[in-house]
Design a protein around this motif. Structure first.
Motif, short mmCIF file in Angstrom:
data_model
loop_
_atom_site.label_atom_id
_atom_site.label_comp_id
_atom_site.label_asym_id
_atom_site.label_seq_id
_atom_site.Cartn_x
_atom_site.Cartn_y
_atom_site.Cartn_z
N PRO A 120 9.14 -4.49 9.12
CA PRO A 120 9.78 -5.23 8.03
C PRO A 120 10.16 -4.34 6.85
O PRO A 120 9.48 -3.36 6.55
CB PRO A 120 8.72 -6.25 7.61
CG PRO A 120 7.51 -6.02 8.42
CD PRO A 120 7.78 -4.92 9.37
N MET A 121 11.25 -4.72 6.20
CA MET A 121 11.73 -4.02 5.02
C MET A 121 12.31 -5.07 4.09
O MET A 121 13.02 -5.98 4.53
CB MET A 121 12.81 -3.01 5.41
CG MET A 121 13.33 -2.21 4.23
SD MET A 121 14.63 -1.05 4.72
CE MET A 121 13.73 0.01 5.82
N LYS A 122 11.98 -4.93 2.79
CA LYS A 122 12.46 -5.93 1.83
C LYS A 122 12.72 -5.25 0.49
O LYS A 122 12.01 -4.32 0.12
CB LYS A 122 11.43 -7.05 1.68
CG LYS A 122 11.93 -8.24 0.91
CD LYS A 122 10.98 -9.41 1.03
CE LYS A 122 11.54 -10.56 0.21
NZ LYS A 122 10.68 -11.73 0.25
N VAL A 123 13.71 -5.74 -0.23
CA VAL A 123 14.10 -5.20 -1.53
C VAL A 123 13.53 -6.10 -2.63
O VAL A 123 13.60 -7.33 -2.55
CB VAL A 123 15.63 -5.11 -1.65
CG1 VAL A 123 16.04 -4.58 -3.02
CG2 VAL A 123 16.20 -4.23 -0.53
N PHE A 124 12.98 -5.46 -3.68
CA PHE A 124 12.37 -6.17 -4.81
C PHE A 124 12.90 -5.64 -6.13
O PHE A 124 13.45 -4.55 -6.21
CB PHE A 124 10.84 -5.98 -4.78
CG PHE A 124 10.19 -6.57 -3.57
CD1 PHE A 124 9.76 -7.88 -3.55
CD2 PHE A 124 10.01 -5.79 -2.43
CE1 PHE A 124 9.18 -8.42 -2.42
CE2 PHE A 124 9.43 -6.32 -1.29
CZ PHE A 124 9.00 -7.64 -1.29
N ARG A 125 12.64 -6.41 -7.19
CA ARG A 125 12.99 -6.00 -8.56
C ARG A 125 11.80 -5.42 -9.30
O ARG A 125 11.96 -4.73 -10.29
CB ARG A 125 13.51 -7.19 -9.35
CG ARG A 125 14.83 -7.69 -8.89
CD ARG A 125 15.25 -8.91 -9.71
NE ARG A 125 16.43 -9.52 -9.14
CZ ARG A 125 17.64 -9.38 -9.66
NH1 ARG A 125 17.82 -8.70 -10.75
NH2 ARG A 125 18.67 -9.95 -9.08
N ALA A 126 10.57 -5.73 -8.85
CA ALA A 126 9.36 -5.31 -9.58
C ALA A 126 8.29 -4.82 -8.61
O ALA A 126 8.17 -5.33 -7.49
CB ALA A 126 8.82 -6.47 -10.40
#
Length: 168
Positions: A120-126
């Protein structure tokens, strides 16, 4: 066990690399280069040899260089393919602000949908959101469940960048 502390494993002007047990944290502060990617890949190989499986948090604090060129994208994809069997998951944090950061976040979110990467790979802001997601991953290393891990990662990301600051 006491409060977690990330240990710096290497630094170049554009990247600082640290870890807490099987968690690899990369803090990108400038344009990714072939040298910096090779440097971080070497460190990742060592952690994989030590722990077998790792989790990764990449934090981009500065997007001054814009999107990576085709050569760097290909080099990054090759590294992802090499490491995919040993990475539980990758959280990407775009902590930078402004229009370039929005573009970069959108580009990476789209990339995660089309790349052939089995973990899994995911983009975050914090960073705290990224740490929480990493902690909740299937078959996660139990030591990463520490309640203060998010603060330890934030301290590393925003703390004194000894080698990075000295190199600038």
């Amino acid at each position: 066990m006491g409060r977690p502390v990330l240990i710096e494993l290497g630094a170049l002007p554009e990247v600082r690399v640290g870890h807490f047990e099987s968690l690899l944290v990369l803090v990108w502060r400038g344009q990714v280069t072939a040298k910096s990617l090779d440097h971080t890949n070497d460190i990742e190989r060592v952690l994989i040899q030590r722990y077998g499986r790792i989790s990764v948090i990449g934090v981009i604090t500065e997007v001054s260089g814009g999107l990576p060129d085709a050569q760097m994208r290909d080099k990054s994809k090759a590294a992802m393919k090499e490491f995919q069997a040993n990475v539980r998951g990758t959280a990407l944090v775009i902590a930078a602000h402004g229009a370039k950061a929005v573009l970069f976040r959108t580009f990476l979110a789209g990339l995660t949908l089309i790349i052939d990467f089995h973990s899994p790979m995911k983009v975050f802001r914090a960073t705290d959101e990224a740490v929480s997601w990493v902690q909740g991953m299937k078959e996660q290393d139990p030591v990463l469940s520490h309640a203060d891990l998010a603060q330890a990662v934030a301290d590393f990301v925003h703390g004194p960048a000894s080698a990075v600051a000295a190199a600038r």
